[in-house]
Design an enzyme around this catalytic site. Structure first.
Site, PDB file in Angstrom:
ATOM      1  N   GLU A  65       0.829  -1.209   0.000  1.00  0.00           N
ATOM      2  CA  GLU A  65       0.000   0.000   0.000  1.00  0.00           C
ATOM      3  C   GLU A  65       0.863   1.259   0.000  1.00  0.00           C
ATOM      4  OE1 GLU A  65      -2.935  -0.447  -0.863  1.00  0.00           O
ATOM      5  OE2 GLU A  65      -3.075  -2.587  -0.391  1.00  0.00           O
ATOM      6  N   HIS A 100       1.553   2.178  -3.509  1.00  0.00           N
ATOM      7  CA  HIS A 100       0.438   2.949  -4.083  1.00  0.00           C
ATOM      8  C   HIS A 100       0.458   4.380  -3.536  1.00  0.00           C
ATOM      9  CE1 HIS A 100      -1.726  -0.202  -6.201  1.00  0.00           C
ATOM     10  NE2 HIS A 100      -1.831  -0.972  -5.134  1.00  0.00           N
ATOM     11  N   GLU A 117      -0.539  -0.347  -9.944  1.00  0.00           N
ATOM     12  CA  GLU A 117      -0.114  -1.605  -9.335  1.00  0.00           C
ATOM     13  C   GLU A 117       1.395  -1.825  -9.530  1.00  0.00           C
ATOM     14  OE1 GLU A 117      -2.193  -3.049  -7.430  1.00  0.00           O
ATOM     15  OE2 GLU A 117      -1.330  -5.021  -7.057  1.00  0.00           O
TER      16      GLU A 117
HETATM   17 ZN    ZN Z   1      -2.455  -3.017  -5.148  1.00  0.00          ZN
END
Ligand code: ZN
Length: 491
Positions: A256, A259, A285
């Site tokens: 995360e 991201h 991603e």
């Molecule tokens: Zn992801």
């Protein structure tokens, strides 16, 4: 660009930020009894957004847009695309899809309880029929599945993806076989209790260590980890802690954070514009997988961070050196369940889903034959025999709520991530030495300059070409996994 158009774009971005925030709260701190009120409030916000987007005035302004320079042209292009998607799909179909998703979810849950695919089949049939209609309404690409892919991965087409996935399969299947023939690494996690507070504290140290700015974001807990960005100054991450093993917390946080670093890295001048976005889910991603797997599961990373983790778990990690730990976090194992898969076998799970989804949308496969197709492909790709549907076709929730075309973005992320990292390595000869010293800033600055700041100025493949010299290729990921796992498993 006229003022009305700029103001409308800013309004849309503000509304989208509030939707994100309300959803983040819903999945983290909202009391159980708040669900009804939140559902209503979110419904209103989303419909306001929709109205402002399909508003005929916006269409006129976009038609008459006198875009000055590259950035404004990109903004107009992105807005036009979003508006076209929203206007092409009739409201009746949007509502029917939402209802089919609700029905699909409950049928899927019943089917799981009963271990019986036939219980889910009628709902799935309705969903596939509606998704075909939806694809026809969107009309992008040359076959129906293209339109669904295009929603998540603008510009991506089935005919582009199929040979890439076929090539990937020829790399991965023999690699997994070779790995499976070797002894597994020592398990350093099992049979111990990993204290919650210590895991949490470590993940909160990891975030700034990879460059995540805790003054411009935060981490909380949720059942399914996710990230959510309101603006570069406010990016929310979640993680989950399991007492049996610290792996979900550590690698969930790193994933995360990847991201989140992208969200914190959009150019400040793109604030409240459509350019402060990733051009696709696959590129988003790529950032999570790069930090989680390529950096986070590397030996240099753990040479630096294992002593820090050990401070939180002195007895649990007594006698475990960096190399043993590195091997343990890179265990490759054929499993039935995608979400439990390692970075090598993971893509085989995605290839299976892509082939089935595409065949369903084309009409080459009937819903009644999906279970058999799933089980056959599991045998071919993973060498496993499915015994019960929850280990097979009933494992993912995506189809139940009506999502088709999403799965490929995970593998695109792995491929793009490996290509970006290999370009970074060419540009930064001391990259691994920096990581081993605990300095991830060099890599982050490179990613900022080459990927994050670009935002939605280019399509993903165009950006990849600018940065790596090539678009979507298997080669970089293939040599990454081959090299890494040859050392790990002495192949
Ligand atoms: Zn992801």
């Amino acid at each position: 660009m006229r003022t009305e158009l700029i103001q409308r774009m800013q309004e849309l971005r503000d509304l989208a930020a509030l939707v994100e925030l309300a959803q983040w709260d819903q999945d983290t701190y909202m009391p159980k009894k708040g669900a009804e009120g939140r559902g209503a409030a979110l419904g209103t916000l989303k419909s306001l957004y929709h109205q402002r987007l399909v508003d005929p005035y916006l269409g006129d302004w976009l038609d008459a847009a006198d875009a000055q320079g590259f950035d404004e042209e990109a903004m107009v292009r992105v807005l036009r695309r979003e508006r076209a998607q929203a206007t092409r799909v009739p409201e009746r179909l949007v509502r029917a899809l939402a209802e089919a998703g609700t029905a699909g979810l409950s049928a899927w849950k019943r089917a799981r309880d009963e271990q019986r695919v036939a219980t889910f089949a009628p709902a799935l049939e309705a969903i596939v029929r509606l998704r075909r209609e939806y694809a026809d309404a969107l009309g992008s690409g040359t076959e129906r599945y293209d339109a669904l892919l295009d929603v998540y991965e603008p510009g991506m087409r089935s005919a582009r993806l199929a040979p890439v996935f076929a090539e990937l399969q020829t790399v991965l299947v023999p690699l997994v076989q070779a790995i499976e023939a070797r002894p597994p690494p020592v398990d350093v996690f099992g049979g111990k209790v990993w204290a919650d507070a210590a895991q949490w504290a470590f993940t909160m140290e990891l975030l700034p260590a990879v460059g995540f700015d805790l003054d411009a974001g935060r981490q909380d807990r949720s059942v399914h980890p996710f990230s959510s960005g309101q603006s570069v100054g406010d990016v929310r991450l979640t993680t989950r802690v399991s007492l049996d093993t610290p792996l979900p917390a550590i690698f969930g946080t790193l994933h995360e954070a990847g991201h989140g670093l992208f969200e914190q890295g959009f150019a400040p001048k793109d604030f409240r514009t459509v350019l402060a976005q990733s051009p696709s889910l696959g590129l988003h991603e790529s950032q999570s997988r790069l930090w989680e797997n390529v950096v986070g599961r590397s030996l240099p990373f753990w040479k630096h961070h294992l002593p820090r983790l050990r401070r939180h778990f002195p007895s649990e990690l007594a006698g475990v050196d960096a190399e043993t730990f590195w091997k343990a976090v890179n265990r490759v194992q054929r499993t039935f369940i995608r979400v439990e898969a390692d970075e090598v076998t993971y893509n085989l799970h995605v290839i299976l889903r892509f082939e089935i989804e595409r065949a369903l949308l084309r009409g080459d496969l009937d819903v009644k034959d999906v279970e058999a197709a799933w089980n056959d492909k599991t045998k071919v790709l993973l060498g496993l025999t499915v015994q019960r549907p929850t280990d097979g076709v009933l494992q993912d929730v995506h189809w139940a709520w009506g999502d088709f075309g999403y799965f490929p973005t995970y593998t695109l992320g792995n491929l793009y991530g490996a290509s970006l990292f290999s370009a970074a390595q060419r540009a930064l000869p001391s990259l691994w030495a920096d990581v081993e010293r605990g300095d991830c800033g060099v890599l982050l600055r490179w990613l900022r300059a080459s990927v994050h700041h670009a935002g939605y100025r280019w399509s993903t493949e165009a950006l990849m070409e600018r940065v790596t010299g090539r678009g979507l290729v298997v080669e970089d990921f293939a040599s990454y996994v081959r090299q890494k796992y040859s050392v790990l498993y002495r192949l």
